[in-house]
Design a protein around this motif. Structure first.
Motif, PDB file in Angstrom:
ATOM      1  N   MET A 155      43.027  44.869  73.162  1.00 49.81           N
ATOM      2  CA  MET A 155      43.210  45.461  71.843  1.00 49.81           C
ATOM      3  C   MET A 155      41.827  45.825  71.306  1.00 49.81           C
ATOM      4  N   PRO A 156      41.654  47.082  70.839  1.00 49.08           N
ATOM      5  CA  PRO A 156      40.352  47.481  70.281  1.00 49.08           C
ATOM      6  C   PRO A 156      39.976  46.602  69.098  1.00 49.08           C
ATOM      7  N   SER A 157      38.678  46.390  68.894  1.00 42.13           N
ATOM      8  CA  SER A 157      38.213  45.474  67.853  1.00 42.13           C
ATOM      9  C   SER A 157      38.546  45.945  66.440  1.00 42.13           C
ATOM     10  N   ASP A 158      38.738  47.250  66.255  1.00 45.51           N
ATOM     11  CA  ASP A 158      39.058  47.743  64.913  1.00 45.51           C
ATOM     12  C   ASP A 158      40.563  47.699  64.616  1.00 45.51           C
ATOM     13  N   MET A 159      41.367  47.322  65.604  1.00 43.33           N
ATOM     14  CA  MET A 159      42.812  47.233  65.402  1.00 43.33           C
ATOM     15  C   MET A 159      43.187  45.821  64.976  1.00 43.33           C
ATOM     16  N   ARG A 160      43.983  45.720  63.937  1.00 41.41           N
ATOM     17  CA  ARG A 160      44.436  44.421  63.448  1.00 41.41           C
ATOM     18  C   ARG A 160      45.513  43.869  64.372  1.00 41.41           C
ATOM     19  N   ASP A 161      45.592  42.552  64.422  1.00 45.05           N
ATOM     20  CA  ASP A 161      46.623  41.885  65.207  1.00 45.05           C
ATOM     21  C   ASP A 161      47.946  42.028  64.462  1.00 45.05           C
ATOM     22  N   PRO A 162      48.920  42.762  65.020  1.00 45.30           N
ATOM     23  CA  PRO A 162      50.178  42.982  64.301  1.00 45.30           C
ATOM     24  C   PRO A 162      51.000  41.699  64.120  1.00 45.30           C
ATOM     25  N   LEU A 163      50.656  40.644  64.841  1.00 51.20           N
ATOM     26  CA  LEU A 163      51.371  39.378  64.696  1.00 51.20           C
ATOM     27  C   LEU A 163      50.573  38.332  63.932  1.00 51.20           C
ATOM     28  N   ALA A 164      49.457  38.728  63.358  1.00 48.45           N
ATOM     29  CA  ALA A 164      48.671  37.784  62.554  1.00 48.45           C
ATOM     30  C   ALA A 164      49.458  37.433  61.295  1.00 48.45           C
ATOM     31  N   LEU A 165      49.460  36.172  60.948  1.00 42.41           N
ATOM     32  CA  LEU A 165      50.200  35.686  59.785  1.00 42.41           C
ATOM     33  C   LEU A 165      49.860  36.481  58.524  1.00 42.41           C
ATOM     34  N   GLU A 166      48.575  36.680  58.293  1.00 39.43           N
ATOM     35  CA  GLU A 166      48.161  37.368  57.068  1.00 39.43           C
ATOM     36  C   GLU A 166      48.535  38.849  57.043  1.00 39.43           C
ATOM     37  N   GLU A 167      48.999  39.390  58.169  1.00 40.07           N
ATOM     38  CA  GLU A 167      49.445  40.782  58.227  1.00 40.07           C
ATOM     39  C   GLU A 167      50.938  40.928  57.945  1.00 40.07           C
ATOM     40  N   GLN A 168      51.645  39.841  57.809  1.00 39.08           N
ATOM     41  CA  GLN A 168      53.099  39.869  57.646  1.00 39.08           C
ATOM     42  C   GLN A 168      53.489  39.970  56.178  1.00 39.08           C
ATOM     43  N   VAL A 169      54.219  41.021  55.846  1.00 36.05           N
ATOM     44  CA  VAL A 169      54.668  41.196  54.470  1.00 36.05           C
ATOM     45  C   VAL A 169      55.625  40.070  54.073  1.00 36.05           C
ATOM     46  N   CYS A 170      56.415  39.577  55.015  1.00 34.93           N
ATOM     47  CA  CYS A 170      57.341  38.484  54.693  1.00 34.93           C
ATOM     48  C   CYS A 170      56.572  37.238  54.260  1.00 34.93           C
ATOM     49  N   PHE A 171      55.435  36.985  54.903  1.00 34.88           N
ATOM     50  CA  PHE A 171      54.614  35.825  54.542  1.00 34.88           C
ATOM     51  C   PHE A 171      54.006  36.025  53.152  1.00 34.88           C
ATOM     52  N   ALA A 172      53.447  37.197  52.917  1.00 29.55           N
ATOM     53  CA  ALA A 172      52.836  37.478  51.610  1.00 29.55           C
ATOM     54  C   ALA A 172      53.866  37.373  50.486  1.00 29.55           C
ATOM     55  N   LEU A 173      55.060  37.900  50.719  1.00 33.52           N
ATOM     56  CA  LEU A 173      56.098  37.832  49.687  1.00 33.52           C
ATOM     57  C   LEU A 173      56.561  36.398  49.448  1.00 33.52           C
ATOM     58  N   ALA A 174      56.689  35.616  50.509  1.00 27.71           N
ATOM     59  CA  ALA A 174      57.113  34.218  50.361  1.00 27.71           C
ATOM     60  C   ALA A 174      56.085  33.417  49.568  1.00 27.71           C
ATOM     61  N   VAL A 175      54.814  33.591  49.896  1.00 23.38           N
ATOM     62  CA  VAL A 175      53.759  32.874  49.177  1.00 23.38           C
ATOM     63  C   VAL A 175      53.671  33.369  47.736  1.00 23.38           C
ATOM     64  N   ALA A 176      53.768  34.675  47.550  1.00 19.86           N
ATOM     65  CA  ALA A 176      53.718  35.232  46.191  1.00 19.86           C
ATOM     66  C   ALA A 176      54.873  34.693  45.358  1.00 19.86           C
ATOM     67  N   SER A 177      56.063  34.640  45.933  1.00 17.90           N
ATOM     68  CA  SER A 177      57.229  34.143  45.212  1.00 17.90           C
ATOM     69  C   SER A 177      57.031  32.694  44.774  1.00 17.90           C
ATOM     70  N   ARG A 178      56.624  31.852  45.697  1.00 17.28           N
ATOM     71  CA  ARG A 178      56.403  30.432  45.344  1.00 17.28           C
ATOM     72  C   ARG A 178      55.311  30.299  44.290  1.00 17.28           C
ATOM     73  N   SER A 179      54.260  31.077  44.418  1.00 13.13           N
ATOM     74  CA  SER A 179      53.138  31.006  43.473  1.00 13.13           C
ATOM     75  C   SER A 179      53.528  31.482  42.088  1.00 13.13           C
ATOM     76  N   VAL A 180      54.285  32.558  42.025  1.00 10.30           N
ATOM     77  CA  VAL A 180      54.710  33.090  40.732  1.00 10.30           C
ATOM     78  C   VAL A 180      55.656  32.108  40.039  1.00 10.30           C
ATOM     79  N   VAL A 181      56.614  31.571  40.781  1.00 10.06           N
ATOM     80  CA  VAL A 181      57.548  30.602  40.199  1.00 10.06           C
ATOM     81  C   VAL A 181      56.786  29.376  39.689  1.00 10.06           C
TER      82      VAL A 181
END
Length: 150
Positions: free
Chosen positions: A1-27
């Motif tokens: 994988m080229p160095s400028d390409m993000r890992d598509p399976l990286a946790l921080e790249e997952q919208v589901c993860f961001a939404l789950a954390v955002a939801s818990r944080s907002v609540v």
């Protein structure tokens, strides 16, 4: 994988993860603001729906909140015990169940008027920022629901 390409399976790249954390944080952020009103976040959402729409059937309330009736029913029962709302069966249709605010539920709206401003302050965001975030989130919700229906 080229160095400028993000890992598509990286946790921080997952919208589901961001939404789950955002939801818990907002609540969690809402908790401190809602506690003096005697409300949990799910109860606040029920109150918002009733303040906006008035008396509604349990099915309609379920649709408004995107909650299944089995999840909503114990929440409504608890709020009835708190004296904020009441469940009524219309005389013309005893199978139907409607939810309406009590006087205490109506009065609580005055106290709740400060919640949006308190949350803006807690988040350190402008009204415009939150409106844009809300629009984006509703777009994600719509897209996810459309995908689930396929």
């Amino acid at each position: 994988m080229p160095s400028d390409m993000r890992d598509p399976l990286a946790l921080e790249e997952q919208v589901c993860f961001a939404l789950a954390v955002a939801s818990r944080s907002v609540v969690a952020a809402y908790r401190a603001v809602l506690e003096p009103l005697g409300l949990t976040h799910p109860q606040y959402l029920v109150m918002l729906a009733l303040w906006q729409h008035g008396e509604v059937g349990i099915k309609r309330l379920s649709e408004l909140l995107h909650l299944d009736p089995g999840t909503l029913s114990p929440l409504v029962k608890r709020m009835e015990q708190l004296g904020l709302l009441e469940r009524v069966r219309p005389p013309h249709d005893q199978r139907s169940l409607r939810i309406r605010l009590t006087a205490a539920g109506v009065d609580l709206k005055r106290e709740a008027l400060g919640v949006p401003a308190a949350m803006l302050e807690r988040f350190g965001m402008s009204v415009k920022d939150l409106q844009e975030a809300n629009a984006l989130l509703h777009g994600i919700i719509d897209a996810a629901q459309a995908a689930a229906e396929r």
